[in-house]
Design a protein around this motif. Structure first.
Motif, PDB file in Angstrom:
ATOM      1  N   GLY A  14      39.927  40.630  41.290  1.00  0.00           N
ATOM      2  CA  GLY A  14      40.494  41.650  40.590  1.00  0.00           C
ATOM      3  C   GLY A  14      39.456  42.047  39.110  1.00  0.00           C
ATOM      4  N   HIS A  15      38.942  40.879  38.758  1.00  0.00           N
ATOM      5  CA  HIS A  15      38.163  41.025  37.486  1.00  0.00           C
ATOM      6  C   HIS A  15      36.758  41.587  38.040  1.00  0.00           C
ATOM      7  CE1 HIS A  15      35.710  40.225  33.904  1.00  0.00           C
ATOM      8  NE2 HIS A  15      35.135  39.498  34.768  1.00  0.00           N
ATOM      9  N   CYS A  16      36.380  40.963  39.193  1.00  0.00           N
ATOM     10  CA  CYS A  16      35.069  41.395  39.722  1.00  0.00           C
ATOM     11  C   CYS A  16      35.168  43.063  40.074  1.00  0.00           C
ATOM     12  CB  CYS A  16      34.818  40.637  40.883  1.00  0.00           C
ATOM     13  SG  CYS A  16      34.783  38.818  40.893  1.00  0.00           S
ATOM     14  N   VAL A  17      36.211  43.470  40.526  1.00  0.00           N
ATOM     15  CA  VAL A  17      36.263  44.861  41.104  1.00  0.00           C
ATOM     16  C   VAL A  17      36.308  45.650  39.733  1.00  0.00           C
ATOM     17  CG1 VAL A  17      37.710  46.491  41.762  1.00  0.00           C
ATOM     18  CG2 VAL A  17      37.830  44.472  43.000  1.00  0.00           C
ATOM     19  N   ASN A  18      36.622  45.324  38.571  1.00  0.00           N
ATOM     20  CA  ASN A  18      36.788  46.000  37.482  1.00  0.00           C
ATOM     21  C   ASN A  18      35.258  46.120  36.829  1.00  0.00           C
ATOM     22  OD1 ASN A  18      39.502  46.588  37.355  1.00  0.00           O
ATOM     23  ND2 ASN A  18      40.001  44.924  36.367  1.00  0.00           N
ATOM     24  N   SER A  19      34.878  44.738  37.016  1.00  0.00           N
ATOM     25  CA  SER A  19      33.361  44.643  36.452  1.00  0.00           C
ATOM     26  C   SER A  19      32.485  45.771  37.016  1.00  0.00           C
ATOM     27  CB  SER A  19      32.898  43.204  36.305  1.00  0.00           C
ATOM     28  OG  SER A  19      33.736  42.389  35.705  1.00  0.00           O
ATOM     29  N   VAL A  20      32.333  45.792  38.258  1.00  0.00           N
ATOM     30  CA  VAL A  20      31.647  46.171  39.172  1.00  0.00           C
ATOM     31  C   VAL A  20      31.860  48.025  38.932  1.00  0.00           C
ATOM     32  CG1 VAL A  20      30.829  47.176  41.531  1.00  0.00           C
ATOM     33  CG2 VAL A  20      30.944  44.621  40.765  1.00  0.00           C
ATOM     34  N   GLU A  21      33.016  48.281  39.195  1.00  0.00           N
ATOM     35  CA  GLU A  21      33.498  49.684  39.128  1.00  0.00           C
ATOM     36  C   GLU A  21      33.229  50.355  37.625  1.00  0.00           C
ATOM     37  OE1 GLU A  21      37.502  50.079  40.705  1.00  0.00           O
ATOM     38  OE2 GLU A  21      36.725  49.503  42.814  1.00  0.00           O
ATOM     39  N   GLY A  22      33.375  49.380  36.784  1.00  0.00           N
ATOM     40  CA  GLY A  22      33.426  49.822  35.362  1.00  0.00           C
ATOM     41  C   GLY A  22      31.713  49.847  34.970  1.00  0.00           C
ATOM     42  N   ALA A  23      30.750  49.306  35.427  1.00  0.00           N
ATOM     43  CA  ALA A  23      29.418  49.146  35.241  1.00  0.00           C
ATOM     44  C   ALA A  23      28.837  50.500  35.858  1.00  0.00           C
ATOM     45  CB  ALA A  23      28.880  47.932  35.614  1.00  0.00           C
ATOM     46  N   VAL A  24      29.424  50.894  37.101  1.00  0.00           N
ATOM     47  CA  VAL A  24      28.975  52.018  37.715  1.00  0.00           C
ATOM     48  C   VAL A  24      29.454  53.210  37.124  1.00  0.00           C
ATOM     49  CG1 VAL A  24      29.281  53.177  39.897  1.00  0.00           C
ATOM     50  CG2 VAL A  24      28.855  50.776  39.939  1.00  0.00           C
ATOM     51  N   LYS A  25      30.627  53.203  36.423  1.00  0.00           N
ATOM     52  CA  LYS A  25      31.230  54.095  36.004  1.00  0.00           C
ATOM     53  C   LYS A  25      30.451  54.628  34.521  1.00  0.00           C
ATOM     54  CE  LYS A  25      35.782  56.136  34.355  1.00  0.00           C
ATOM     55  NZ  LYS A  25      37.175  55.888  34.094  1.00  0.00           N
ATOM     56  N   LYS A  26      30.041  53.675  33.947  1.00  0.00           N
ATOM     57  CA  LYS A  26      29.167  53.981  32.683  1.00  0.00           C
ATOM     58  C   LYS A  26      27.939  54.656  32.775  1.00  0.00           C
ATOM     59  CE  LYS A  26      30.805  50.004  29.763  1.00  0.00           C
ATOM     60  NZ  LYS A  26      30.479  48.596  29.241  1.00  0.00           N
ATOM     61  N   ALA A  29      28.600  57.372  37.594  1.00  0.00           N
ATOM     62  CA  ALA A  29      28.651  57.256  39.221  1.00  0.00           C
ATOM     63  C   ALA A  29      29.912  56.720  39.290  1.00  0.00           C
ATOM     64  CB  ALA A  29      27.727  56.596  39.645  1.00  0.00           C
ATOM     65  N   THR A  30      30.728  57.007  40.502  1.00  0.00           N
ATOM     66  CA  THR A  30      31.929  56.229  40.878  1.00  0.00           C
ATOM     67  C   THR A  30      31.442  55.311  42.027  1.00  0.00           C
ATOM     68  OG1 THR A  30      32.266  57.905  42.709  1.00  0.00           O
ATOM     69  CG2 THR A  30      33.288  58.494  40.561  1.00  0.00           C
ATOM     70  N   GLY A  31      32.249  54.261  41.870  1.00  0.00           N
ATOM     71  CA  GLY A  31      32.142  53.097  43.024  1.00  0.00           C
ATOM     72  C   GLY A  31      33.546  52.395  43.145  1.00  0.00           C
ATOM     73  N   LYS A  32      33.715  52.398  44.510  1.00  0.00           N
ATOM     74  CA  LYS A  32      34.936  51.962  45.126  1.00  0.00           C
ATOM     75  C   LYS A  32      34.514  50.518  45.735  1.00  0.00           C
ATOM     76  CE  LYS A  32      39.274  52.114  46.729  1.00  0.00           C
ATOM     77  NZ  LYS A  32      40.097  51.345  45.901  1.00  0.00           N
ATOM     78  N   VAL A  33      35.201  49.409  45.411  1.00  0.00           N
ATOM     79  CA  VAL A  33      34.932  47.992  45.771  1.00  0.00           C
ATOM     80  C   VAL A  33      35.866  47.733  46.828  1.00  0.00           C
ATOM     81  CG1 VAL A  33      34.671  45.663  45.381  1.00  0.00           C
ATOM     82  CG2 VAL A  33      34.112  47.252  43.810  1.00  0.00           C
ATOM     83  N   GLY A  38      33.097  42.884  51.100  1.00  0.00           N
ATOM     84  CA  GLY A  38      31.996  42.686  50.192  1.00  0.00           C
ATOM     85  C   GLY A  38      31.223  44.034  49.952  1.00  0.00           C
ATOM     86  N   LEU A  39      31.766  44.964  50.088  1.00  0.00           N
ATOM     87  CA  LEU A  39      31.146  46.367  50.073  1.00  0.00           C
ATOM     88  C   LEU A  39      31.289  47.193  48.669  1.00  0.00           C
ATOM     89  CD1 LEU A  39      31.151  47.587  53.604  1.00  0.00           C
ATOM     90  CD2 LEU A  39      29.374  46.304  52.526  1.00  0.00           C
ATOM     91  N   VAL A  40      30.448  47.798  48.060  1.00  0.00           N
ATOM     92  CA  VAL A  40      30.616  48.772  47.294  1.00  0.00           C
ATOM     93  C   VAL A  40      30.063  50.297  47.811  1.00  0.00           C
ATOM     94  CG1 VAL A  40      30.135  49.625  44.710  1.00  0.00           C
ATOM     95  CG2 VAL A  40      30.444  47.039  45.231  1.00  0.00           C
ATOM     96  N   THR A  41      31.034  50.992  47.712  1.00  0.00           N
ATOM     97  CA  THR A  41      30.892  52.558  48.190  1.00  0.00           C
ATOM     98  C   THR A  41      30.620  53.527  46.947  1.00  0.00           C
ATOM     99  OG1 THR A  41      32.048  52.387  50.096  1.00  0.00           O
ATOM    100  CG2 THR A  41      31.602  54.555  49.446  1.00  0.00           C
ATOM    101  N   LEU A  42      29.500  53.979  46.790  1.00  0.00           N
ATOM    102  CA  LEU A  42      29.011  54.562  45.509  1.00  0.00           C
ATOM    103  C   LEU A  42      28.922  56.228  45.778  1.00  0.00           C
ATOM    104  CD1 LEU A  42      26.087  52.394  44.831  1.00  0.00           C
ATOM    105  CD2 LEU A  42      28.266  52.522  43.623  1.00  0.00           C
ATOM    106  N   GLU A  43      29.082  56.968  44.822  1.00  0.00           N
ATOM    107  CA  GLU A  43      29.023  58.454  44.797  1.00  0.00           C
ATOM    108  C   GLU A  43      28.231  58.736  43.518  1.00  0.00           C
ATOM    109  OE1 GLU A  43      32.308  61.025  45.535  1.00  0.00           O
ATOM    110  OE2 GLU A  43      32.637  60.134  47.580  1.00  0.00           O
TER     111      GLU A  43
END
Length: 67
Positions: A14-26, A29-33, A38-43
Protein backbone atom coordinates in the motif's frame (compact mmCIF):
# COMPACT_ATOMS: atom_id res chain seq x y z
CA UNK A 1 -6.50 13.88 -22.18
CA UNK A 2 -3.78 11.33 -22.84
CA UNK A 3 -3.66 7.86 -21.34
CA UNK A 4 -0.69 5.55 -20.87
CA UNK A 5 0.02 2.29 -19.10
CA UNK A 6 3.45 1.78 -17.58
CA UNK A 7 5.02 -1.46 -16.35
CA UNK A 8 6.60 -0.55 -13.02
CA UNK A 9 8.79 -2.92 -10.99
CA UNK A 10 9.37 -2.76 -7.25
CA UNK A 11 5.83 -2.01 -6.08
CA UNK A 12 4.63 -4.46 -3.44
CA UNK A 13 2.41 -2.78 -0.85
CA UNK A 14 0.00 0.00 0.00
CA UNK A 15 2.86 2.38 0.69
CA UNK A 16 4.11 1.80 -2.87
CA UNK A 17 0.65 2.60 -4.24
CA UNK A 18 0.50 5.82 -2.23
CA UNK A 19 4.02 6.85 -3.27
CA UNK A 20 3.43 6.35 -6.97
CA UNK A 21 -0.09 7.77 -7.08
CA UNK A 22 0.98 10.75 -4.93
CA UNK A 23 3.97 11.56 -7.11
CA UNK A 24 1.80 11.48 -10.23
CA UNK A 25 -0.90 13.60 -8.60
CA UNK A 26 1.64 16.32 -7.67
CA UNK A 27 2.23 16.79 -11.39
CA UNK A 28 -1.47 17.28 -12.09
CA UNK A 29 -2.03 13.82 -13.56
CA UNK A 30 -3.91 10.82 -12.22
CA UNK A 31 -2.46 7.36 -11.76
CA UNK A 32 -4.09 4.09 -10.78
CA UNK A 33 -1.76 1.35 -9.54
CA UNK A 34 -2.50 -2.35 -10.10
CA UNK A 35 -0.10 -4.08 -7.71
CA UNK A 36 -0.85 -7.60 -8.94
CA UNK A 37 -0.05 -6.74 -12.54
CA UNK A 38 2.71 -4.23 -11.73
CA UNK A 39 1.01 -1.60 -13.88
CA UNK A 40 0.24 2.08 -13.51
CA UNK A 41 -2.55 3.49 -15.66
CA UNK A 42 -2.10 7.21 -16.23
CA UNK A 43 -4.31 10.04 -17.43
CA UNK A 44 -2.69 13.42 -18.07
CA UNK A 45 -2.90 16.60 -20.11
CA UNK A 46 0.07 16.74 -22.48
CA UNK A 47 -0.08 20.54 -22.45
CA UNK A 48 0.61 20.51 -18.68
CA UNK A 49 2.94 17.56 -18.09
CA UNK A 50 4.85 15.14 -20.30
CA UNK A 51 4.99 11.38 -19.99
CA UNK A 52 8.74 11.67 -19.43
CA UNK A 53 8.15 13.97 -16.44
CA UNK A 54 5.69 11.46 -14.99
CA UNK A 55 8.14 8.60 -15.51
CA UNK A 56 10.88 10.60 -13.80
CA UNK A 57 8.63 11.32 -10.79
CA UNK A 58 7.86 7.60 -10.42
CA UNK A 59 11.54 6.67 -10.70
CA UNK A 60 12.41 9.28 -8.06
CA UNK A 61 10.19 7.29 -5.68
CA UNK A 62 12.55 4.32 -6.16
CA UNK A 63 10.69 2.25 -8.78
CA UNK A 64 11.85 0.99 -12.18
CA UNK A 65 9.82 1.61 -15.32
CA UNK A 66 10.16 -1.21 -17.84
CA UNK A 67 8.53 0.28 -20.95
Amino acid sequence: MQTAILKVEGMSCGHCVNSVEGAVKKLGATGKVDLNAGLVTLEYEESKVSLDEIKEAIEEQGYDIKN
